[in-house]
Design a protein around this motif. Structure first.
Motif, PDB file in Angstrom:
ATOM      1  N   LEU A 113       0.891  -1.001   0.385  1.00 31.80           N
ATOM      2  CA  LEU A 113       0.485  -0.208  -0.131  1.00 31.80           C
ATOM      3  C   LEU A 113       1.241   0.976  -0.048  1.00 31.80           C
ATOM      4  O   LEU A 113       2.277   0.992   0.597  1.00 31.80           O
ATOM      5  CB  LEU A 113      -0.692   0.313   1.291  1.00 31.80           C
ATOM      6  CG  LEU A 113      -1.790  -1.002   1.154  1.00 31.80           C
ATOM      7  CD1 LEU A 113      -2.190  -1.009   2.787  1.00 31.80           C
ATOM      8  CD2 LEU A 113      -2.555  -1.474   0.058  1.00 31.80           C
ATOM      9  N   THR A 114       0.562   2.193  -0.742  1.00 33.43           N
ATOM     10  CA  THR A 114       1.234   3.370  -0.166  1.00 33.43           C
ATOM     11  C   THR A 114       1.257   4.465   0.604  1.00 33.43           C
ATOM     12  O   THR A 114       0.281   3.524   2.005  1.00 33.43           O
ATOM     13  CB  THR A 114      -0.098   4.480  -0.858  1.00 33.43           C
ATOM     14  OG1 THR A 114      -1.135   5.131  -0.891  1.00 33.43           O
ATOM     15  CG2 THR A 114       1.272   4.258  -3.102  1.00 33.43           C
ATOM     16  N   GLU A 115       1.827   4.753   1.583  1.00 39.39           N
ATOM     17  CA  GLU A 115       1.208   5.573   3.032  1.00 39.39           C
ATOM     18  C   GLU A 115      -0.159   5.835   2.973  1.00 39.39           C
ATOM     19  O   GLU A 115      -0.843   6.091   3.869  1.00 39.39           O
ATOM     20  CB  GLU A 115       2.502   6.629   3.089  1.00 39.39           C
ATOM     21  CG  GLU A 115       3.456   6.153   3.475  1.00 39.39           C
ATOM     22  CD  GLU A 115       4.850   7.064   4.052  1.00 39.39           C
ATOM     23  OE1 GLU A 115       3.903   8.007   5.411  1.00 39.39           O
ATOM     24  OE2 GLU A 115       5.905   7.266   3.887  1.00 39.39           O
ATOM     25  N   LEU A 116      -0.511   6.772   1.906  1.00 40.16           N
ATOM     26  CA  LEU A 116      -2.134   7.357   2.465  1.00 40.16           C
ATOM     27  C   LEU A 116      -2.720   6.951   1.597  1.00 40.16           C
ATOM     28  O   LEU A 116      -3.924   6.493   3.333  1.00 40.16           O
ATOM     29  CB  LEU A 116      -1.866   7.847   0.800  1.00 40.16           C
ATOM     30  CG  LEU A 116      -3.025   9.004   0.738  1.00 40.16           C
ATOM     31  CD1 LEU A 116      -3.360   9.747   1.297  1.00 40.16           C
ATOM     32  CD2 LEU A 116      -3.139  10.040  -0.644  1.00 40.16           C
ATOM     33  N   GLN A 117      -2.762   5.437   1.290  1.00 41.86           N
ATOM     34  CA  GLN A 117      -3.493   4.236   1.327  1.00 41.86           C
ATOM     35  C   GLN A 117      -3.985   3.374   2.871  1.00 41.86           C
ATOM     36  O   GLN A 117      -4.984   3.448   3.752  1.00 41.86           O
ATOM     37  CB  GLN A 117      -3.433   2.561   0.406  1.00 41.86           C
ATOM     38  CG  GLN A 117      -3.763   3.123  -1.171  1.00 41.86           C
ATOM     39  CD  GLN A 117      -2.895   2.479  -2.291  1.00 41.86           C
ATOM     40  OE1 GLN A 117      -2.083   1.824  -1.817  1.00 41.86           O
ATOM     41  NE2 GLN A 117      -3.725   2.816  -2.882  1.00 41.86           N
ATOM     42  N   TYR A 168      -2.785   4.830   5.615  1.00 38.75           N
ATOM     43  CA  TYR A 168      -3.246   5.339   6.537  1.00 38.75           C
ATOM     44  C   TYR A 168      -4.554   5.693   6.470  1.00 38.75           C
ATOM     45  O   TYR A 168      -5.066   5.797   7.814  1.00 38.75           O
ATOM     46  CB  TYR A 168      -2.200   6.417   6.588  1.00 38.75           C
ATOM     47  CG  TYR A 168      -1.119   7.159   7.508  1.00 38.75           C
ATOM     48  CD1 TYR A 168      -0.683   6.520   8.521  1.00 38.75           C
ATOM     49  CD2 TYR A 168      -0.397   7.522   6.765  1.00 38.75           C
ATOM     50  CE1 TYR A 168       0.181   6.446   9.094  1.00 38.75           C
ATOM     51  CE2 TYR A 168       1.112   7.036   7.160  1.00 38.75           C
ATOM     52  CZ  TYR A 168       1.472   6.694   8.337  1.00 38.75           C
ATOM     53  OH  TYR A 168       2.465   6.449   8.977  1.00 38.75           O
ATOM     54  N   ALA A 169      -5.553   5.897   5.332  1.00 40.97           N
ATOM     55  CA  ALA A 169      -6.792   5.910   5.721  1.00 40.97           C
ATOM     56  C   ALA A 169      -7.324   4.914   6.109  1.00 40.97           C
ATOM     57  O   ALA A 169      -8.094   5.005   6.470  1.00 40.97           O
ATOM     58  CB  ALA A 169      -7.324   5.625   3.717  1.00 40.97           C
ATOM     59  N   ILE A 170      -6.695   3.291   5.974  1.00 45.26           N
ATOM     60  CA  ILE A 170      -7.164   2.369   5.681  1.00 45.26           C
ATOM     61  C   ILE A 170      -7.616   2.118   7.706  1.00 45.26           C
ATOM     62  O   ILE A 170      -8.203   1.848   8.231  1.00 45.26           O
ATOM     63  CB  ILE A 170      -6.616   0.768   6.080  1.00 45.26           C
ATOM     64  CG1 ILE A 170      -6.701   0.584   4.208  1.00 45.26           C
ATOM     65  CG2 ILE A 170      -6.922  -0.392   6.772  1.00 45.26           C
ATOM     66  CD1 ILE A 170      -6.088  -0.187   3.626  1.00 45.26           C
ATOM     67  N   ARG A 171      -6.190   2.267   8.603  1.00 39.34           N
ATOM     68  CA  ARG A 171      -6.012   2.738   9.284  1.00 39.34           C
ATOM     69  C   ARG A 171      -6.542   3.468  10.537  1.00 39.34           C
ATOM     70  O   ARG A 171      -7.517   2.984  11.739  1.00 39.34           O
ATOM     71  CB  ARG A 171      -4.695   2.792   9.738  1.00 39.34           C
ATOM     72  CG  ARG A 171      -3.967   2.683  11.188  1.00 39.34           C
ATOM     73  CD  ARG A 171      -2.679   3.391  11.684  1.00 39.34           C
ATOM     74  NE  ARG A 171      -2.468   4.654  11.987  1.00 39.34           N
ATOM     75  CZ  ARG A 171      -1.565   5.331  12.312  1.00 39.34           C
ATOM     76  NH1 ARG A 171      -0.349   4.737  12.374  1.00 39.34           N
ATOM     77  NH2 ARG A 171      -1.416   6.589  13.217  1.00 39.34           N
ATOM     78  N   LYS A 172      -6.950   4.567   9.839  1.00 33.35           N
ATOM     79  CA  LYS A 172      -8.462   5.851  10.312  1.00 33.35           C
ATOM     80  C   LYS A 172      -9.614   5.289  10.371  1.00 33.35           C
ATOM     81  O   LYS A 172     -10.083   4.988  10.949  1.00 33.35           O
ATOM     82  CB  LYS A 172      -8.154   6.764   9.008  1.00 33.35           C
ATOM     83  CG  LYS A 172      -9.086   7.906   9.466  1.00 33.35           C
ATOM     84  CD  LYS A 172      -9.629   8.900   8.929  1.00 33.35           C
ATOM     85  CE  LYS A 172     -10.150  10.246   9.787  1.00 33.35           C
ATOM     86  NZ  LYS A 172     -10.787  11.109   8.500  1.00 33.35           N
ATOM     87  N   ARG A 173      -9.985   4.346   9.091  1.00 37.12           N
ATOM     88  CA  ARG A 173     -11.178   3.516   9.403  1.00 37.12           C
ATOM     89  C   ARG A 173     -11.251   2.777  10.358  1.00 37.12           C
ATOM     90  O   ARG A 173     -12.274   2.461  10.952  1.00 37.12           O
ATOM     91  CB  ARG A 173     -11.441   3.164   7.689  1.00 37.12           C
ATOM     92  CG  ARG A 173     -11.229   4.414   6.635  1.00 37.12           C
ATOM     93  CD  ARG A 173     -12.483   3.761   5.571  1.00 37.12           C
ATOM     94  NE  ARG A 173     -12.199   5.112   4.022  1.00 37.12           N
ATOM     95  CZ  ARG A 173     -12.334   4.497   3.191  1.00 37.12           C
ATOM     96  NH1 ARG A 173     -11.944   3.730   2.130  1.00 37.12           N
ATOM     97  NH2 ARG A 173     -12.092   5.803   1.809  1.00 37.12           N
ATOM     98  N   ALA A 174     -10.317   1.559  10.355  1.00 36.26           N
ATOM     99  CA  ALA A 174     -10.641   0.799  11.363  1.00 36.26           C
ATOM    100  C   ALA A 174     -10.586   1.466  12.292  1.00 36.26           C
ATOM    101  O   ALA A 174     -10.798   0.945  13.566  1.00 36.26           O
ATOM    102  CB  ALA A 174      -9.220  -0.445  10.766  1.00 36.26           C
ATOM    103  N   GLY A 175      -9.890   2.508  13.071  1.00 35.00           N
ATOM    104  CA  GLY A 175      -9.899   2.840  14.520  1.00 35.00           C
ATOM    105  C   GLY A 175     -11.294   4.058  14.952  1.00 35.00           C
ATOM    106  O   GLY A 175     -11.819   3.646  16.233  1.00 35.00           O
ATOM    107  N   GLU A 176     -11.966   3.737  13.526  1.00 30.79           N
ATOM    108  CA  GLU A 176     -13.033   4.756  13.542  1.00 30.79           C
ATOM    109  C   GLU A 176     -14.310   3.586  14.398  1.00 30.79           C
ATOM    110  O   GLU A 176     -15.124   3.565  14.436  1.00 30.79           O
ATOM    111  CB  GLU A 176     -13.628   5.397  12.030  1.00 30.79           C
ATOM    112  CG  GLU A 176     -12.594   6.407  12.130  1.00 30.79           C
ATOM    113  CD  GLU A 176     -12.951   7.758  10.652  1.00 30.79           C
ATOM    114  OE1 GLU A 176     -13.364   6.774   9.800  1.00 30.79           O
ATOM    115  OE2 GLU A 176     -12.676   8.803  10.606  1.00 30.79           O
TER     116      GLU A 176
END
Length: 62
Positions: free
Chosen positions: A28-32, A34-42
């Motif tokens: 994954l790119t860093e952007l991808q 962090y987007a997955i990490r953010k959604r998982a956290g939410e």
């Protein structure tokens, strides 16, 4: 005196269908990431569990 083999205890063995044996890796790119990490956290999930659920419920449009 009891031997270690005579002791009962521990977690019961998982059924064959419940075991997670296969690994899928991807880049994954860093952007991808962090987007997955953010959604998982939410969602209150670990990244791995979030991705598992997303893969199962995802709909791909060709």
């Amino acid at each position: 005196m009891k031997k270690i083999q005579d002791k009962l205890g521990g977690r019961p063995a998982k059924k064959r269908t419940e075991k997670q044996k296969k690994v899928v890796s991807t880049k994954l790119t860093e952007l991808q990431y962090y987007a997955i990490r953010k959604r998982a956290g939410e969602a209150g999930l670990r990244i791995s569990e979030y991705v598992r659920q997303a893969v199962i419920s995802a709909e791909v449009i060709p």
